[in-house]
Design a protein around this motif. Structure first.
Motif, short mmCIF file in Angstrom:
data_model
loop_
_atom_site.label_atom_id
_atom_site.label_comp_id
_atom_site.label_asym_id
_atom_site.label_seq_id
_atom_site.Cartn_x
_atom_site.Cartn_y
_atom_site.Cartn_z
N VAL A 42 0.82 -1.21 0.00
CA VAL A 42 0.00 0.00 0.00
C VAL A 42 0.86 1.26 0.00
O VAL A 42 0.59 2.22 -0.74
CB VAL A 42 -0.98 -0.01 1.19
CG1 VAL A 42 -1.77 1.29 1.26
CG2 VAL A 42 -1.92 -1.21 1.11
N ALA A 43 1.90 1.32 0.81
CA ALA A 43 2.74 2.52 0.90
C ALA A 43 3.38 2.85 -0.44
O ALA A 43 3.38 4.00 -0.87
CB ALA A 43 3.80 2.34 1.98
N LYS A 46 0.79 4.08 -3.00
CA LYS A 46 0.43 5.48 -2.79
C LYS A 46 1.56 6.41 -3.22
O LYS A 46 1.31 7.50 -3.74
CB LYS A 46 0.06 5.73 -1.32
CG LYS A 46 -1.27 5.10 -0.97
CD LYS A 46 -1.64 5.36 0.47
CE LYS A 46 -3.01 4.77 0.79
NZ LYS A 46 -3.40 5.00 2.19
N LYS A 71 -10.32 0.87 4.58
CA LYS A 71 -9.62 1.93 5.32
C LYS A 71 -8.50 1.34 6.17
O LYS A 71 -7.59 2.03 6.58
CB LYS A 71 -10.61 2.72 6.19
CG LYS A 71 -11.58 3.53 5.34
CD LYS A 71 -12.53 4.31 6.18
CE LYS A 71 -13.50 5.06 5.26
NZ LYS A 71 -14.57 5.68 5.97
N GLN A 72 -8.59 0.03 6.40
CA GLN A 72 -7.54 -0.69 7.11
C GLN A 72 -6.47 -1.08 6.09
O GLN A 72 -6.79 -1.74 5.09
CB GLN A 72 -8.12 -1.94 7.77
CG GLN A 72 -9.26 -1.68 8.70
CD GLN A 72 -8.82 -1.77 10.14
OE1 GLN A 72 -7.79 -2.35 10.44
NE2 GLN A 72 -9.59 -1.18 11.01
N GLU A 73 -5.24 -0.70 6.34
CA GLU A 73 -4.18 -0.96 5.37
C GLU A 73 -4.01 -2.46 5.10
O GLU A 73 -3.78 -2.87 3.97
CB GLU A 73 -2.86 -0.36 5.85
CG GLU A 73 -1.82 -0.29 4.76
CD GLU A 73 -0.66 0.61 5.09
OE1 GLU A 73 0.46 0.10 5.09
OE2 GLU A 73 -0.89 1.81 5.31
N SER A 74 -4.16 -3.29 6.11
CA SER A 74 -3.99 -4.73 5.91
C SER A 74 -5.08 -5.29 4.99
O SER A 74 -4.81 -6.17 4.16
CB SER A 74 -4.01 -5.47 7.25
OG SER A 74 -5.25 -5.28 7.90
N LEU A 76 -6.77 -3.49 2.69
CA LEU A 76 -6.51 -2.95 1.35
C LEU A 76 -5.41 -3.75 0.68
O LEU A 76 -5.51 -4.09 -0.50
CB LEU A 76 -6.13 -1.46 1.43
CG LEU A 76 -5.76 -0.79 0.11
CD1 LEU A 76 -6.87 -0.92 -0.93
CD2 LEU A 76 -5.41 0.68 0.34
N SER A 77 -4.37 -4.09 1.42
CA SER A 77 -3.28 -4.90 0.89
C SER A 77 -3.79 -6.25 0.40
O SER A 77 -3.47 -6.68 -0.72
CB SER A 77 -2.21 -5.12 1.97
OG SER A 77 -1.21 -6.00 1.50
#
Length: 135
Positions: A42-43, A46, A71-74, A76-77
């Motif tokens: 995700v990082a 972005k 909204k939770q990065e995990s 989304l990943s």
């Protein structure tokens, strides 16, 4: 004293020169963007995409992973990995520098359904090349 001053000037000049030459190319930015999608990073995704791209792709992620809290990065990943799991490989075929802040990149994507070419526009924002999807 003079020798120390010369060494300091040389060190500063070298740093500036290597920093200026160290900017990534549109090809490298595209490769990192695609790799981030495939790996669910995700990082990095972005970092190498404009805000507009993130909003538009967010719609794709929402439709593809409607049961996840993106909204939770995990989550989304996990969604990114799931959506792009069928992409076995990609390759940058061509890069056209339109000007100092715009480039067009053609990427070949291989999936279980075959091979297709995508044309991406990139913009250079704050000295960083980013994928810019507008529609």
């Amino acid at each position: 004293m003079r020798r120390g001053l010369k060494a300091s000037i040389l060190a500063v000049a070298s740093t500036v020169l290597f920093t200026a030459c160290g900017t990534e190319s549109p090809k490298e930015a595209t490769e990192k963007f695609y790799t981030s999608l495939k790996n669910g990073d995700v990082a990095t995704y972005k970092k190498y995409s404009t805000e507009t791209t993130q909003r538009l792709m967010g719609l794709t992620f929402t439709m593809g992973c409607f049961n996840k809290d993106l909204k939770q990065e995990s989550e989304l990943s996990a969604c990114m990995k799931d959506i792009f799991k069928d992409m076995s490989s990609f390759k940058v075929l061509d890069v056209k520098d339109n000007n100092k802040v715009s480039a067009t990149v053609i990427v070949e994507e291989k999936t279980k359904d075959g091979v297709k070419n995508n044309t991406l526009e990139l913009q250079k924002l704050d000295e960083q090349w980013k994928v810019s999807i507008k529609k």
